[in-house]
Design a protein around this motif. Structure first.
Motif, PDB file in Angstrom:
ATOM      1  N   THR A 380      19.712  32.403  39.611  1.00 30.74           N
ATOM      2  CA  THR A 380      18.610  33.199  39.736  1.00 30.74           C
ATOM      3  C   THR A 380      17.550  32.372  38.845  1.00 30.74           C
ATOM      4  OG1 THR A 380      19.887  35.131  39.709  1.00 30.74           O
ATOM      5  CG2 THR A 380      17.589  35.398  39.185  1.00 30.74           C
ATOM      6  N   GLN A 421      24.484  42.159  40.912  1.00 30.37           N
ATOM      7  CA  GLN A 421      23.405  41.874  41.913  1.00 30.37           C
ATOM      8  C   GLN A 421      22.361  41.176  41.259  1.00 30.37           C
ATOM      9  OE1 GLN A 421      22.112  45.405  44.089  1.00 30.37           O
ATOM     10  NE2 GLN A 421      20.715  44.200  45.543  1.00 30.37           N
ATOM     11  N   GLY A 426      20.707  32.937  46.678  1.00 31.25           N
ATOM     12  CA  GLY A 426      21.203  33.488  47.952  1.00 31.25           C
ATOM     13  C   GLY A 426      22.395  32.359  48.479  1.00 31.25           C
ATOM     14  N   VAL A 432      29.124  31.598  53.291  1.00 30.98           N
ATOM     15  CA  VAL A 432      29.434  32.738  52.340  1.00 30.98           C
ATOM     16  C   VAL A 432      30.854  32.979  52.351  1.00 30.98           C
ATOM     17  CG1 VAL A 432      29.070  34.957  53.964  1.00 30.98           C
ATOM     18  CG2 VAL A 432      28.321  35.170  51.629  1.00 30.98           C
ATOM     19  N   VAL A 473      31.028  39.738  49.009  1.00 32.93           N
ATOM     20  CA  VAL A 473      29.732  39.138  48.739  1.00 32.93           C
ATOM     21  C   VAL A 473      28.907  39.654  49.835  1.00 32.93           C
ATOM     22  CG1 VAL A 473      30.437  36.990  49.156  1.00 32.93           C
ATOM     23  CG2 VAL A 473      28.399  37.529  47.899  1.00 32.93           C
ATOM     24  N   GLU A 474      27.556  40.026  49.725  1.00 29.93           N
ATOM     25  CA  GLU A 474      26.615  40.114  50.484  1.00 29.93           C
ATOM     26  C   GLU A 474      25.641  39.470  50.156  1.00 29.93           C
ATOM     27  OE1 GLU A 474      26.661  44.579  51.329  1.00 29.93           O
ATOM     28  OE2 GLU A 474      27.582  43.977  49.614  1.00 29.93           O
ATOM     29  N   SER A 475      25.005  38.379  50.843  1.00 30.42           N
ATOM     30  CA  SER A 475      23.798  37.795  50.493  1.00 30.42           C
ATOM     31  C   SER A 475      22.907  37.142  51.356  1.00 30.42           C
ATOM     32  CB  SER A 475      24.649  36.317  49.898  1.00 30.42           C
ATOM     33  OG  SER A 475      23.648  35.726  49.010  1.00 30.42           O
ATOM     34  N   SER A 481      21.839  37.630  45.618  1.00 31.77           N
ATOM     35  CA  SER A 481      23.436  37.755  46.172  1.00 31.77           C
ATOM     36  C   SER A 481      23.952  39.446  45.624  1.00 31.77           C
ATOM     37  CB  SER A 481      24.270  37.000  45.796  1.00 31.77           C
ATOM     38  OG  SER A 481      23.856  35.452  46.258  1.00 31.77           O
ATOM     39  N   ARG A 482      24.647  39.945  46.126  1.00 30.06           N
ATOM     40  CA  ARG A 482      25.320  41.234  45.617  1.00 30.06           C
ATOM     41  C   ARG A 482      26.934  41.001  45.758  1.00 30.06           C
ATOM     42  NH1 ARG A 482      24.090  46.987  45.945  1.00 30.06           N
ATOM     43  NH2 ARG A 482      25.979  47.929  46.636  1.00 30.06           N
TER      44      ARG A 482
END
Ligand code: ADP
Length: 489
Positions: A380, A421, A426, A432, A473-475, A481-482
């Motif tokens: 980040t 999160q 990302g 991913v 993971v979702e991104s 990203s989460r």
């Protein structure tokens, strides 16, 4: 008994029959080497129908026996009543049995290596022609045409009445009228026609058999080749697995051996900083501080390698206790607080009150969160945001790959759901799916901006799996990203 010259028969294309009968054959050679029996070659029903129509046309009986003496065709015309009558008396019955045995079994005389047809005169004065069936040099069986009464004979033979005196002349002559009376030239023509037809049948059947057998052979060959390749692949796979195991053992041993001296380096630098060996001045303190910090990150790296190799070899040991996850999660955030301040990243911690007690390894659960927070921190940029949240959650596990259970509805379970999160760089959609693989890094170039080993998420995954949990993971690239961890309650 005088025999007229044998009529022409279906012995065409025969060559070296004697040789073919005695030639040793490969039992499991190619289909071309194998000897084919007539029963395997032709369709018995259609063959019978075909010969029946011949028999109807010329009104003569036809029998066919294969090479092993099995009867394949038996069409009788006109003689049944007479033969049935003669069968009633012991003498004629015996003579009849002897005749039939001879018809079936008597060897063919050979001329120029070819078996020759022969004529058999019955004790009644009726006549049979016995013709060898030969195909491409192979004896396939015999065809028996008859009985018929040769046109030049006035009636039944006199010897019939001396074989058994009970035979009544008048009755026998009456029954003889139903039997075909045929001149030899007609019989010759019938045999020529029959010979051609049988030759065509054998030829066509052989072609079909060869085609199908060759097809089966090519399929079998391909199958054996595939089997051989599969065996080679299995062998290579086993070798690779062995190498992989050696590599893991090597890593585990080296990491373990590195940890001991490194712990001393860190310990001694801490003692120096505390002034146990005298006060440090100016740069001395800064240098020792750097030694301690670099030593600590090296230790973290080695610990990561050790954890990864233990997880891989299935030697992960869990210290199972019942614990309240709240202090563990809160404690994990302290690892990134200083860097957050440095990078001006806003850290939000949102832990729902009264999280259920978990049963598992407290340190490893802490480690999971420390790893995820560490990545969030690393990826980040300045001024971003990181949120750690946790709450109780009930629901089905996410389906995995082609998990068929998803079709039937996955049962809901109780979990503590932990979410990390960030608003970082990302992960691209096509990468991913791989981030939980060992040593995988989205940017694996030598000039990459972020440090790391590519082991953190693999360790996270193995720790989560050891707790029978889920991690996914979702991104979105450029948005963040989460990472979600579900630990069953
Ligand atoms: P590393 O030591 O490289 O961080 P990890 O196994 O922890 O190894 O992560 C594997 C890769 O997944 C990282 O190199 C990075 O490309 C990607 N990744 C992990 N976490 C994040 C995140 N929060 N944001 C963006 N990328 C991430």
């Amino acid at each position: 008994m005088t025999s007229p010259p044998p009529p022409p028969g279906p012995t065409t294309r025969a060559s070296a029959v004697q040789e073919s009968l005695t030639r040793p054959r490969a039992v499991d050679g190619t289909v071309l080497d194998k000897r084919v029996a007539m029963v395997d070659l032709i369709d018995a029903d259609s063959f019978r129908d075909l010969l029946s129509s011949f028999s109807d046309l010329y009104r003569v009986g036809i029998k066919v026996f294969d090479d092993a003496g099995n009867r394949m065709v038996d069409v009788r015309v006109g003689n049944s009543a007479l033969c049935g009558y003669l069968w009633e008396f012991g003498g004629t019955r015996q003579a009849c049995t002897k005749l039939v045995t001879g018809l079936k079994n008597d060897a063919f005389a050979a001329r120029d290596g070819l078996p020759q047809p022969h004529i058999v005169d019955c004790f009644t004065g009726l006549r049979y022609v016995v013709v060898p069936l030969v195909y491409e040099g192979d004896a396939m069986g015999r065809l028996i045409l008859g009985p018929y009464l040769p046109a030049d004979r006035p009636g039944l033979a006199e010897q019939l009445y001396s074989i058994d005196s009970r035979v009544e002349r008048q009755r026998a002559e009456l029954l003889l009228e139903r039997v075909r009376r045929a001149p030899e030239d007609v019989i010759g023509k019938v045999l020529t026609q029959l010979g051609r037809v049988i030759d065509v049948v054998l030829h066509t059947s052989m072609r079909q058999l060869l085609t199908s057998q060759l097809h089966i052979m090519s399929v079998t060959t391909s199958y054996h080749e595939l089997e051989e390749r599969a065996r080679q692949l299995r062998e290579q796979n086993e070798k690779l697995q062995e190498l992989d195991k050696m590599k893991s053992n090597f890593l585990a041993t080296v990491s373990h051996e590195l940890r001991t001296p490194l712990t001393s380096v860190i310990g001694y630098s801490e003692m120096l900083l505390e002034g146990i060996a005298g006060n440090l001045v100016g740069e001395q303190r800064d240098f020792v501080q750097t030694i301690k910090e670099k030593g600590a990150s090296l230790l973290a790296l080695i610990t990561q390698l050790l954890d990864a190799s233990r997880a891989e070899s299935g030697n992960l040991s869990l210290q199972i206790v019942e614990f309240d996850p709240t202090p563990v999660l809160a404690g994990a955030t302290t690892s990134i607080v200083p860097q957050c301040a440095k990078k001006k990243i806003e850290l939000t911690v949102d832990l729902a009150p009264g999280l259920p007690v978990l049963k598992g390894d407290r340190d490893k659960v802490g480690n999971i969160v420390v790893n995820l927070l560490g990545n969030a921190m690393k990826f980040t940029p300045q001024g971003g945001r990181i949120t750690l949240s946790a709450q109780r959650w009930s629901g089905p596990r996410p389906p995995r790959g082609n998990d068929c259970q998803a079709l039937f509805g996955v049962p809901a379970e109780d979990f503590v759901r932990i979410v990390v999160q960030d608003t970082g760089i990302g992960i691209p959609a096509d990468k991913v799916g791989r981030v939980f693989e060992r040593f995988y890094q989205v940017d694996d170039s030598s000039t990459r901006e972020f440090g790391g080993t590519g082991l953190g998420l693999a360790i996270v995954k193995s720790f989560v799996d050891a707790h029978r949990g889920e991690v996914f993971v979702e991104s979105v690239v450029g948005e963040g990203s989460r990472f979600t961890v579900l630990l069953p309650v």
